[in-house]
Scaffold this motif. Structure first.
Motif, PDB file in Angstrom:
ATOM      1  N   ALA A  17       0.841  -1.206   0.000  1.00 20.15           N
ATOM      2  CA  ALA A  17       0.000   0.000   0.000  1.00 20.15           C
ATOM      3  C   ALA A  17       0.872   1.251   0.000  1.00 20.15           C
ATOM      4  O   ALA A  17       0.534   2.247  -0.640  1.00 20.15           O
ATOM      5  CB  ALA A  17      -0.916  -0.005   1.220  1.00 20.15           C
ATOM      6  N   LEU A  19      -7.278  -6.004  -4.235  1.00 18.27           N
ATOM      7  CA  LEU A  19      -7.880  -5.705  -2.928  1.00 18.27           C
ATOM      8  C   LEU A  19      -7.228  -4.499  -2.264  1.00 18.27           C
ATOM      9  O   LEU A  19      -7.897  -3.698  -1.612  1.00 18.27           O
ATOM     10  CB  LEU A  19      -7.775  -6.929  -2.019  1.00 18.27           C
ATOM     11  N   THR A  20      -5.900  -4.385  -2.411  1.00 19.65           N
ATOM     12  CA  THR A  20      -5.206  -3.264  -1.767  1.00 19.65           C
ATOM     13  C   THR A  20      -5.642  -1.943  -2.384  1.00 19.65           C
ATOM     14  O   THR A  20      -5.942  -0.975  -1.668  1.00 19.65           O
ATOM     15  CB  THR A  20      -3.679  -3.440  -1.878  1.00 19.65           C
ATOM     16  N   SER A  72      -9.169  -1.125  -1.311  1.00 17.96           N
ATOM     17  CA  SER A  72      -9.299  -0.660   0.070  1.00 17.96           C
ATOM     18  C   SER A  72      -8.697   0.740   0.229  1.00 17.96           C
ATOM     19  O   SER A  72      -9.189   1.536   1.023  1.00 17.96           O
ATOM     20  CB  SER A  72      -8.692  -1.656   1.055  1.00 17.96           C
ATOM     21  N   LEU A  73      -7.655   1.066  -0.548  1.00 17.19           N
ATOM     22  CA  LEU A  73      -7.119   2.433  -0.501  1.00 17.19           C
ATOM     23  C   LEU A  73      -8.149   3.429  -1.029  1.00 17.19           C
ATOM     24  O   LEU A  73      -8.308   4.523  -0.496  1.00 17.19           O
ATOM     25  CB  LEU A  73      -5.829   2.533  -1.325  1.00 17.19           C
ATOM     26  N   ALA A 106     -11.384   2.983  -0.945  1.00 16.92           N
ATOM     27  CA  ALA A 106     -12.482   3.041   0.014  1.00 16.92           C
ATOM     28  C   ALA A 106     -12.132   3.921   1.208  1.00 16.92           C
ATOM     29  O   ALA A 106     -13.000   4.537   1.813  1.00 16.92           O
ATOM     30  CB  ALA A 106     -12.842   1.632   0.496  1.00 16.92           C
ATOM     31  N   GLU A 107     -10.842   3.981   1.519  1.00 21.13           N
ATOM     32  CA  GLU A 107     -10.400   4.793   2.656  1.00 21.13           C
ATOM     33  C   GLU A 107     -10.629   6.278   2.396  1.00 21.13           C
ATOM     34  O   GLU A 107     -10.900   7.033   3.309  1.00 21.13           O
ATOM     35  CB  GLU A 107      -8.927   4.506   2.926  1.00 21.13           C
ATOM     36  N   ASP A 116      -8.838   9.015   1.697  1.00 19.29           N
ATOM     37  CA  ASP A 116      -7.841  10.091   1.755  1.00 19.29           C
ATOM     38  C   ASP A 116      -6.416   9.617   1.470  1.00 19.29           C
ATOM     39  O   ASP A 116      -5.466  10.354   1.649  1.00 19.29           O
ATOM     40  CB  ASP A 116      -7.884  10.769   3.132  1.00 19.29           C
ATOM     41  N   GLU A 117      -6.268   8.372   1.023  1.00 16.80           N
ATOM     42  CA  GLU A 117      -4.924   7.842   0.816  1.00 16.80           C
ATOM     43  C   GLU A 117      -4.372   8.200  -0.568  1.00 16.80           C
ATOM     44  O   GLU A 117      -3.184   8.441  -0.728  1.00 16.80           O
ATOM     45  CB  GLU A 117      -4.937   6.305   0.943  1.00 16.80           C
TER      46      GLU A 117
END
Lengths: 135, 238
Positions: free
Chosen positions: A52, A79-80, A83-84, A86-87, A89-90
């Protein structure tokens, strides 16, 4: 079209060599050696896997204000990135996981991005690579 | 305070409890890392034990150096740490589980078991959505879904741990439909799923931490005997 605001492209693979080589291949085939494309492959200390940190760093490095397209190989790379995203602000805004084959999609994305197209057009070009049949 | 205590089972879980759980989880993962990798060898890429150990050691270190003040913040920091350190699919999956569970807990300083049950359901649903998987696909969901099912029926953490353990064992005859193991088709049958196994470990650590009581040592009040029983059950299942 302003050349300083092109869509950035990040190629995510479990292997650093695959990611970097596909980036070099796409640049070579696109004939635009300065296009904003980079690999984000493997683990920071070497070895196969998805990082990530490397992905996030590469996305910010490639971002010049027009957004970033991320192309991935499989499994944890998918997946990574998901999920980034979905977070929230990454990754730079806008960032997009492109549903495309890594090699063919990377070539299409780099050619399209080098011409100054926007993120949606770059993503569409890469996704169209699935329709390119070899038989 | 008395209102909180009558909320449900009367146990209020604070940030320190969640730090103890995740520290216990790191110890369990470390202890079982070789077994996780062994399970991951025939049907995966033989990295689950090492990946989980790296991730949960990083979680333990992150929580140890700067422990957040609320249960939600503890879980969100742990989840973020897993995403950035694991390096395999279990990173974003467990990271999503903990982050979404933490987010669902909000900024309360203490949460009840009932609230934790609801938040875990949210977290597990997010994992299912991220993976595009459901029960029976031979994934960590086969341990997590029975566990949150037991919790939402009010059976408590020890029962949830047992349900996760049984769910993990029940993955053995299944054919994998997600992840690398799915490429093996029928050859994935006959192996217990490594992700379901590590999920059961995390639930066992949770149940054991709860059984140890509020202070992290043997509970000294009237619920001690009951909690101790739950702890032995969880130990026996793990």
């Amino acid at each position: 079209m302003a050349q300083d605001k092109r869509v950035g492209i990040v190629l995510v693979s479990h292997s650093k060599e695959v990611a970097d080589s596909v980036a070099a291949l796409a640049l070579g085939l696109a004939g635009v050696p300065e296009a904003p494309v980079t690999g984000a492959g493997g683990l920071p200390g070497g070895g196969l896997g998805t990082s990530a940190e490397l992905i996030t760093e590469a996305a910010h490095r490639m971002d010049s204000g027009a957004g970033v397209a991320l192309l991935v190989d499989l499994g944890s790379a998918v997946l990574t990135v998901k999920s980034l995203l979905a977070e929230g602000d990454e990754l730079p805004e806008p960032a997009r996981l492109v549903d495309a084959p890594l090699v063919e999609g990377a070539v299409a994305a780099v050619v399209t991005a080098a011409g100054g197209a926007d993120l949606e057009t770059v993503a569409a070009a890469a996704e169209e690579a699935y329709a390119y049949r070899k038989l | 305070m008395s209102e909180e205590l009558t909320d449900d089972e009367g146990r209020e879980l604070d940030a320190a409890f969640f730090v103890r759980w995740l520290t216990a989880a790191a110890e369990a993962v470390d202890r079982e890392a070789d077994q996780l990798t062994e399970l991951d060898s025939p049907i995966g890429d033989a990295d689950h034990g090492g990946n989980m150990r790296r991730g949960f050691f990083a979680v333990r270190d992150a929580l140890g150096s700067e422990p957040p003040g609320t249960p939600g913040a503890v879980l969100m920091l742990a989840g973020r740490t897993l995403v950035s350190t694991v390096g395999g699919a279990s990173g974003p999956l467990y990271g999503t589980l903990l982050r979404r569970t933490g987010k669902a807990l909000g900024d309360a300083g203490q949460v009840s078991e009932k609230e934790l049950a609801g938040a875990l359901r949210t977290g597990v649903d997010a994992v299912a959505q991220l993976a595009g998987a459901s029960e029976g696909d031979k994934t960590m969901l086969d341990a997590l879904l029975p566990a949150v099912g037991a919790l939402s029926e009010g059976h408590g953490l020890a029962a949830a741990s047992t349900a996760a353990e049984r769910g993990a064992e029940a993955t053995t005859p299944l054919q994998a439909r997600k992840g690398r193991a799915s490429y093996l088709g029928e050859r994935s049958i006959g192996h217990q799923d490594p992700g379901a196994t590590s999920s059961a470990l995390l639930l066992a650590a949770l149940a054991q931490t709860a059984a140890l009581g509020v202070s992290g040592t043997e509970a000294e009040n009237g619920t001690g005997a009951e909690s101790g029983e739950a702890g032995r059950t969880a130990n026996g299942g793990a």
